[in-house]
Design an enzyme around this catalytic site. Sequence first.
Site, PDB file in Angstrom:
ATOM      1  CB  CYS A  10      -1.023  -0.511   0.877  1.00 25.78           C
ATOM      2  SG  CYS A  10      -0.652   0.673   3.166  1.00 25.78           S
ATOM      3  NE  ARG A  16      -4.486   0.927   1.368  1.00 29.70           N
ATOM      4  CZ  ARG A  16      -5.013   1.529  -0.005  1.00 29.70           C
ATOM      5  NH1 ARG A  16      -5.036   1.862  -0.567  1.00 29.70           N
ATOM      6  NH2 ARG A  16      -3.314   2.571   0.088  1.00 29.70           N
ATOM      7  CG  ASP A 126      -5.178   4.339   2.919  1.00 25.38           C
ATOM      8  OD1 ASP A 126      -5.143   4.385   4.024  1.00 25.38           O
ATOM      9  OD2 ASP A 126      -4.436   4.936   2.346  1.00 25.38           O
TER      10      ASP A 126
END
Length: 153
Positions: A10, A16, A126
């Site tokens: 990420c 994440r 996110d």
Amino acid sequence: MKPQQILFVCLGNICRSPMAEYVFRHHVKQAGLGGTISVASAGTSGWHDGENMHKGTQKALAAHGINHSGFTSSKVKPDDHRRFDFIIAMDDNNLAELERLFGRQPEKIFKLTDLIPESGYNHVPDPWYTGDFEETFRLVDVGSVALLDKLAG
């Protein structure tokens, strides 16, 4: 199953991708495949190198009984495309940066949501911005099951 090295990516490697790393590792362990699949995560930015995962990620993992200890954020490394069998991005920006670094390799570098088109998502949102760590967990969990199926298949 042949040994596999998986890297989740990420932006900052605190929300994440560490969530995906730990959720997928949990599924691998439950499937009895801990000796054949190893899992890591990294960020494209390096903004949080050396930090722990976000408290919201820790809380989501703990709520689902997943141990979240031993994590340290790191940035994607130039040789990761050689070290890992699959590099799995959380969104289009992560994917574009990985392709800039390693070239376009859709069989090896792709988004987690590519494995779960029925989810209705084209990226893993996110939670740094959405605040919804539980929805991120849900997508990562479903994507992890799909990835395990892909590796077993």
